[in-house]
Design an enzyme around this catalytic site. Structure first.
Site, PDB file in Angstrom:
ATOM      1  N   SER A 232       0.836  -1.201   0.000  1.00 41.84           N
ATOM      2  CA  SER A 232       0.000   0.000   0.000  1.00 41.84           C
ATOM      3  C   SER A 232       0.867   1.245   0.000  1.00 41.84           C
ATOM      4  O   SER A 232       1.999   1.231   0.486  1.00 41.84           O
ATOM      5  CB  SER A 232      -0.888   0.023   1.250  1.00 41.84           C
ATOM      6  OG  SER A 232      -0.114   0.326   2.404  1.00 41.84           O
ATOM      7  N   ASP A 233       0.345   2.316  -0.568  1.00 38.55           N
ATOM      8  CA  ASP A 233       0.943   3.609  -0.265  1.00 38.55           C
ATOM      9  C   ASP A 233       0.752   3.831   1.230  1.00 38.55           C
ATOM     10  O   ASP A 233      -0.128   3.228   1.866  1.00 38.55           O
ATOM     11  CB  ASP A 233       0.278   4.717  -1.088  1.00 38.55           C
ATOM     12  CG  ASP A 233       1.169   5.945  -1.230  1.00 38.55           C
ATOM     13  OD1 ASP A 233       2.134   6.080  -0.451  1.00 38.55           O
ATOM     14  OD2 ASP A 233       0.901   6.775  -2.113  1.00 38.55           O
ATOM     15  N   TRP A 234       1.569   4.687   1.803  1.00 41.04           N
ATOM     16  CA  TRP A 234       1.595   4.842   3.257  1.00 41.04           C
ATOM     17  C   TRP A 234       0.288   5.440   3.763  1.00 41.04           C
ATOM     18  O   TRP A 234      -0.007   6.602   3.541  1.00 41.04           O
ATOM     19  CB  TRP A 234       2.790   5.686   3.654  1.00 41.04           C
ATOM     20  CG  TRP A 234       4.030   4.893   3.965  1.00 41.04           C
ATOM     21  CD1 TRP A 234       4.787   4.994   5.100  1.00 41.04           C
ATOM     22  CD2 TRP A 234       4.668   3.894   3.155  1.00 41.04           C
ATOM     23  NE1 TRP A 234       5.847   4.099   5.038  1.00 41.04           N
ATOM     24  CE2 TRP A 234       5.797   3.418   3.862  1.00 41.04           C
ATOM     25  CE3 TRP A 234       4.398   3.328   1.910  1.00 41.04           C
ATOM     26  CZ2 TRP A 234       6.641   2.426   3.373  1.00 41.04           C
ATOM     27  CZ3 TRP A 234       5.238   2.337   1.413  1.00 41.04           C
ATOM     28  CH2 TRP A 234       6.343   1.899   2.144  1.00 41.04           C
ATOM     29  N   GLY A 235      -0.517   4.596   4.402  1.00 37.11           N
ATOM     30  CA  GLY A 235      -1.806   5.041   4.917  1.00 37.11           C
ATOM     31  C   GLY A 235      -2.960   4.856   3.948  1.00 37.11           C
ATOM     32  O   GLY A 235      -4.055   5.370   4.185  1.00 37.11           O
TER      33      GLY A 235
END
Length: 756
Positions: A232-235
């Protein structure tokens, strides 16, 4: 050499809780480990144009605690090289620095399309064209991964703005996705197999990318054959259980065990099949196993060699937009006498703008500025004036400083050549927000006008991560677009201005006159949580060229200090349908008096397509270096995919066939040779139903036969206008009106016979 652990043995011995933990980070930058089974943590870190390894205590966006690393030019400049070999070499250097700092994965490159020049993160993306972005991205990935470390292809997918990027739904039809927003990812996956792909924050047609099974599993893995891990992208994870089920393997960063517990509960209560979780764990373990050998032997880093490579890349990524004659001779390159009499104006000459803001910021190993580089190269203490103050975001927010302007005018008055360094302040473009206009700050434009009033030899050197309007260029004899040049950009500019290197960069994005002319104007950045991709497949030059809109500089444009001639453009077809191919040949000659490099671009047009297609689409390119008078014949093979469009009804790539236009040129609007061929298309007949139109029945071989027999003499009673009107009528309407000699029951019989 560290022996890799047995992935399947480890997987078999893991507890459910350990499996859940392994599919989430242990902190901001590390994967989780399992000490009792010998599974180490590994580190991933930001890129993509330089390593941004932070101390564990560092925040996500700060760079204060980042280790020194070579800051190569960002993607906007690298793309303008159009040089896959150079991108491979840059990638290898990035890989060595990643490995040397004991990092397993460098997070990049970004291959999202430049849908609008206002996207705040355009400096980090390659192009408005998927073929160019895909080829360059594949080269960079291959180079990095050749050093035994991984990459993270991002941001998958349709992440084309920063406004509301963590929630917005990109509402885009499948044909547009397939032809514009997915192909760059597809090329990189198929050609380079990045170790990881990073899903984006946004939704696609209402579904978050992190939990989009169609995107992460059906397309990425089943169709394209992706073998790596989806992170995932961060968050970006909204629902961890749904994300794992959709094909997300690793959530970053750590959530303190909160979402791990949700995964464990979902497996225990039957909402998530443990076999699905096992698949994700296996991919995480495989990544860790792949990284161990390089991390055990990090090797050394040649900082000076990498700086020299960054200088080469910055020079080759700079685009000479304009080079008008003054007193009969182009103002660039500067002769020795001109260089000695030059003056340097503009704060960016001594305080370089060399990279974008946000998560990609690199702490450079050193930083060259153009003023020092020019003085060193000329052996002259060239006069300098700051000219303007770099203040807040754009326009009138940075007021003209009268004293600085007056000083600059006096320095320019009577000088031989004015080297004027202009650009966007860092605050004008960044990850996290989009731009609101295309303009340079007003104080800089005022400076240019004032200087040009006292000197007609003004060379503007631009520093900006994304396109700016150049309506002020009438006041400049030459314009050199350097984008963001990385840590060696100052020396690279000196090389170009003084003729040590010959400009060879080409625009990887169109420079429009006005934001109102751009394809997404009115549909960017959207509202109420949605952004509509109303321009469809017509983005970038596809829009401007198809709609005959004037632009400041077209896609692919770039001048040189020499000239190139094109001749003997030929094209020939082999095969048919899905096996079709077109072989293209062109001879390129350096017709000038100095060595240079030209990028030859091959475009395809399909004027007889059954759907709206752009006037031309880039399908192949090659950069060739030539000595004065030297010629070289280039060969290109376009395969069936290059000739295809995504068929909305059949939901697959299709070769329509018919007259096909092959154009070879130096830009999308500088076509040097054209060849037309006839391609034999596929049989594109879908299943006939009662809702199919009369025209669709007539276009189907079996349908036409049945319809002709059914209509019989009834056709003779209809005048031509009525027949034309019936073309788009569904057959159920024709039957209901009794216009075809059959009723609804008869139509059911026709449908059944057509399917037999």
């Amino acid at each position: 050499m560290t022996a890799a652990f047995d992935v399947e043995r480890v997987l078999a011995e893991l507890t459910l809780e350990e499996k859940a933990a392994l599919t989430s980070g242990s902190d901001f930058w590390h994967t989780e480990g399992v000490e009792r089974l010998g599974v180490p943590r590994v580190m991933v870190t930001d890129g993509p144009h330089g390593l941004r390894k932070q101390a564990e205590s560092a925040d996500h966006l700060g760079i204060g605690n980042s280790v020194p690393a070579t800051c190569f030019p960002p993607a906007a400049a690298l793309a303008s090289t159009w040089d896959v070999d150079l991108l491979d070499r840059v990638g290898r250097a990035l890989g060595r620095e990643t490995r040397g700092n004991e990092v397993a994965v460098l997070l990049g490159p970004g291959v999202n399309m430049k849908r609008s020049p206002l996207c705040g993160r355009n400096f980090e993306y390659f192009s408005e064209d998927p073929a160019l972005a895909g080829d360059l991205g594949a080269a960079l990935v291959s180079g990095i991964q050749s050093e035994g470390v991984g990459t993270s292809l991002k941001h998958f997918a349709a992440n084309n703005q920063e406004t509301d990027r963590m929630r917005v739904s990109a509402d885009v039809d499948e044909r547009t996705l397939r032809e514009i927003y997915l192909p760059a990812f597809e090329r990189v996956v198929k050609r380079a197999q990045p170790w990881t792909v990073m899903c984006s924050y946004n939704k696609i047609n209402g579904t978050y990318a992190s939990q989009d099974h169609w995107l992460l599993t059906e397309v990425l893995r089943d169709e394209w054959g992706f073998e790596g891990l989806v992170v995932s992208d961060w968050g970006a994870v909204v629902d961890r259980v749904a994300a794992v089920a959709a094909g997300l393997d690793l959530e970053m960063p750590a959530t303190g065990g909160r979402t791990d517990a949700l995964v464990v509960d979902a497996v225990k209560n039957g909402r998530l099949d443990e076999a699905v979780l096992d698949t994700a764990v296996r991919r995480v373990l495989t990544l860790i196993a792949r990284a161990r050998p390089a991390l055990a032997e990090p090797g050394s880093i040649d900082v000076e060699a990498h700086h020299a490579l960054a200088r080469e890349a910055a020079a080759d990524g700079s685009v000479l937009l304009k080079n008008a004659p003054v007193d009969g001779t182009p103002v660039l390159p500067l002769s020795a006498d001109d260089a000695a009499r030059a003056v340097v104006i503009g704060e960016f000459a001594r305080t370089p703008r060399y990279q974008g803001a946000g998560s990609s910021q690199v702490n450079p190993t050193r930083l060259d500025d153009a003023l020092t580089a020019l003085r060193s190269a000329t052996g002259t203490e060239l006069p300098f004036a700051a000219g303007f103050a770099v203040a807040g975001a754009g326009g009138d927010a940075a007021p003209t400083d009268a004293a600085l302007l007056a000083e600059a005018v006096e320095v320019a008055r009577g000088a031989g050549t004015v080297l004027l360094f202009l650009g966007l302040p860092a605050v004008d473009e960044s990850e996290g927000y989009d731009r609101t206009h295309l303009d340079l700050p007003a104080n800089q434009v005022a400076l240019l006008r004032a200087v040009a009033a006292v000197n007609d030899r003004v060379v503007v050197v631009l520093a900006n991560g994304s396109a700016v309007a150049v309506e002020w260029q009438d006041a400049a004899a030459a314009v050199l677009e350097t984008w963001l040049g990385g840590q060696a950009g100052g020396s690279a500019v000196a090389d170009l201005l003084l003729g040590v290197r010959n400009p060879s960069g080409k625009l990887a994005e169109t420079i429009p006159h006005r934001v109102e002319d751009t394809p997404a104007f009115g549909n960017f950045p959207g509202d109420n949580g949605h952004v509509r991709y109303g321009e469809g497949v017509l983005i970038g030059y596809r829009w401007y060229d198809t709609r005959l809109i004037d632009v400041a500089y077209p896609f692919g444009h770039g001048l040189s200090y020499t000239t190139f001639g094109y001749s003997d453009v030929t094209a020939s077809v082999s095969g048919e349908g899905a096996s079709s191919a077109v072989d293209v040949s062109v001879t390129v000659t350096n017709t000038g008096d100095r060595a240079g490099a030209e990028t030859v671009q091959v475009y395809v047009g399909d004027p007889e397509a059954a759907v709206l297609r752009p006037t031309r689409e880039l399908k192949a390119f090659a950069k060739v270096a030539l000595e004065p008078g030297e010629s070289r014949t280039l060969q290109f093979t376009l395969d069936a995919r290059d000739l295809s469009y995504w068929h909305p009804a059949l939901r697959r790539w299709a070769v329509g066939g018919g007259r096909t236009v092959i154009e070879v040129g130096a830009s999308s609007r500088d076509i040097r040779g054209t060849a037309e061929v006839t391609v034999t298309g596929e049989a594109l007949h879908g299943t006939l139903t009662a809702d199919s139109t009369v025209n669709e029945w007539l276009a189907h071989p079996r349908g036409a036969e049945l319809l002709g027999a059914a209509f019989g003499e009834a056709t003779a009673a209809l005048d031509p206008t009525m027949l034309a009107m019936m073309g788009d009528m569904p057959m159920r309407v024709v039957a209901g009106f009794g216009m075809g000699g059959f009723d609804l029951a008869g139509l059911d019989d026709l449908v059944a016979r057509a399917a037999a």
